[in-house]
Design an enzyme around this catalytic site. Structure first.
Site, PDB file in Angstrom:
ATOM      1  N   ARG A 194       0.934  -1.148  -0.134  1.00  0.00           N
ATOM      2  CA  ARG A 194      -0.040   0.079   0.120  1.00  0.00           C
ATOM      3  C   ARG A 194       0.820   1.202   0.009  1.00  0.00           C
ATOM      4  O   ARG A 194       0.335   2.219  -0.103  1.00  0.00           O
ATOM      5  CB  ARG A 194      -0.850   0.143   1.166  1.00  0.00           C
TER       6      ARG A 194
ATOM      7  N   ASP B 221     -13.495  -4.938  13.560  1.00  0.00           N
ATOM      8  CA  ASP B 221     -14.618  -3.634  12.835  1.00  0.00           C
ATOM      9  C   ASP B 221     -15.955  -3.998  12.992  1.00  0.00           C
ATOM     10  O   ASP B 221     -16.808  -3.308  13.305  1.00  0.00           O
ATOM     11  CB  ASP B 221     -13.973  -3.872  11.340  1.00  0.00           C
TER      12      ASP B 221
ATOM     13  N   GLY C 178     -11.076 -10.358  23.640  1.00  0.00           N
ATOM     14  CA  GLY C 178     -10.842 -11.681  22.543  1.00  0.00           C
ATOM     15  C   GLY C 178     -12.289 -12.371  22.816  1.00  0.00           C
ATOM     16  O   GLY C 178     -13.284 -11.955  22.680  1.00  0.00           O
TER      17      GLY C 178
END
Length: 324
Positions: free
Chosen positions: A113, A262, A232
């Site tokens: 990227r 997300d 988690g």
């Protein structure tokens, strides 16, 4: 620490890079994989897509290259009901690319990227119509690591006196911070946001042995009105001021974990937008994260509306040990 700012009626504006993604299908290490699936991957667009799934107006703001990957990325995000009208096409810079390499110890992600279209984003974006009616702006620590102009964009979005609340997912990616220490920068950015998401494991990786549990993360980040600490597969805790609310995670068969954080953020924000209390918001975060955990892509289907309602309104006993 200030009182929580209500989300406005406008769209949730998610700013950040989305890349084309190559991943083995079926899941296998790249060295032995057969076919590679072409998908899209970006923390902020993941949040936008899941918000749209939950019926929350969402706008993704970014830049892509004038190339097939860029068109695929834009079309893929738009297909999920996200407003992409503020995504710029860069005629000279490429769309970013990542490759997922699953293995027995987790999935490694290789980024290509550098010099991408989204890396050229800067604070001038804030003076366009992209944020004109934002009810909330969502950012991540990934954007802060992409380039000096992207760092300046994040800094200015979090400036005092901003007209919109800002949510910030720490989203620590060590591969993006090889040339500078991340701990101080990400702490400073997170402590200025209205709502913050951080994993207990990444908080420990960033800020060391002083981070023992969710409470010690709150001590470290007193600024945000809302702090959500994800532990988690065990539980998540939301702090509203000093008050903590904890909800255990659901039992999920994990196919691939990338994108679950997300999804959790989107579920939590969607519940806030719909007026949910902290426990309901944490539950919707867990339910949305489960949708990402059960697929190889970053975005998976939500449980049925009936199942969502059943679990969001369940007793503590009914929630504990449930599967989506």
């Amino acid at each position: 620490m200030s009182a929580p700012r209500p989300l406005g009626p406008g769209p949730v504006v998610c700013i950040g890079e989305t890349m084309a993604a190559l991943a083995p299908d079926p899941v296998a290490p790249l060295e032995t994989a057969g076919l590679l699936r072409v998908d899209i991957a970006g923390a902020e667009s993941n949040v936008a897509m899941y918000l749209a799934d939950h019926g929350v107006p969402a706008r993704w703001v970014s830049a892509v290259g004038d190339d097939p990957f860029g068109r695929r990325v834009r079309d893929g995000v738009a297909a999920l009901g996200v407003d992409v009208t503020a995504v710029r096409t860069d005629p000279t810079r490429p769309t970013g690319l990542l490759i997922k390499n699953p293995g027995p110890d987790g999935t490694r992600v290789h980024y290509y990227r550098s010099g991408s279209a989204a890396a050229a984003l800067g604070p001038e974006l804030l003076r366009t119509d992209a944020l004109r009616d934002a009810g909330l702006v969502h950012l991540t620590g990934i954007t802060a690591a992409l380039s000096p102009s992207c760092r300046a964009l994040v800094e200015e979005t979090l400036a005092p006196g901003r007209p919109y609340p800002v949510s910030f997912d720490v989203n620590y990616r060590p591969a993006l911070w090889r040339h500078e220490p991340a701990a101080e920068t990400l702490w400073s950015l997170a402590d200025r946001a209205d709502i913050v998401f951080v994993g207990l494991d990444e908080a420990q990786a960033l800020w060391g042995d002083t981070v023992k549990d969710a409470g010690s993360v709150r001590e470290l980040l007193p600024g945000p009105a809302v702090l959500v600490v994800k532990d988690g597969s065990r539980a998540s805790t939301a702090f509203l001021g000093p008050t903590a609310y904890t909800v255990p995670a659901l039992r999920v068969h994990v196919v691939e974990p990338v994108g679950a954080g997300d999804a959790f953020a989107a579920g939590y924000l969607a519940s806030l937008r719909h007026g949910g209390d902290p426990v309901r918001a944490l539950r919707l975060g867990h339910l949305t994260a489960a949708s990402a955990l059960r697929v190889t892509a970053d975005h998976g289907p939500l449980p049925s509306p009936a199942r969502l309602t059943e679990l969001l309104t369940a007793t503590e006993g009914g929630w504990s040990g449930a599967t989506p």
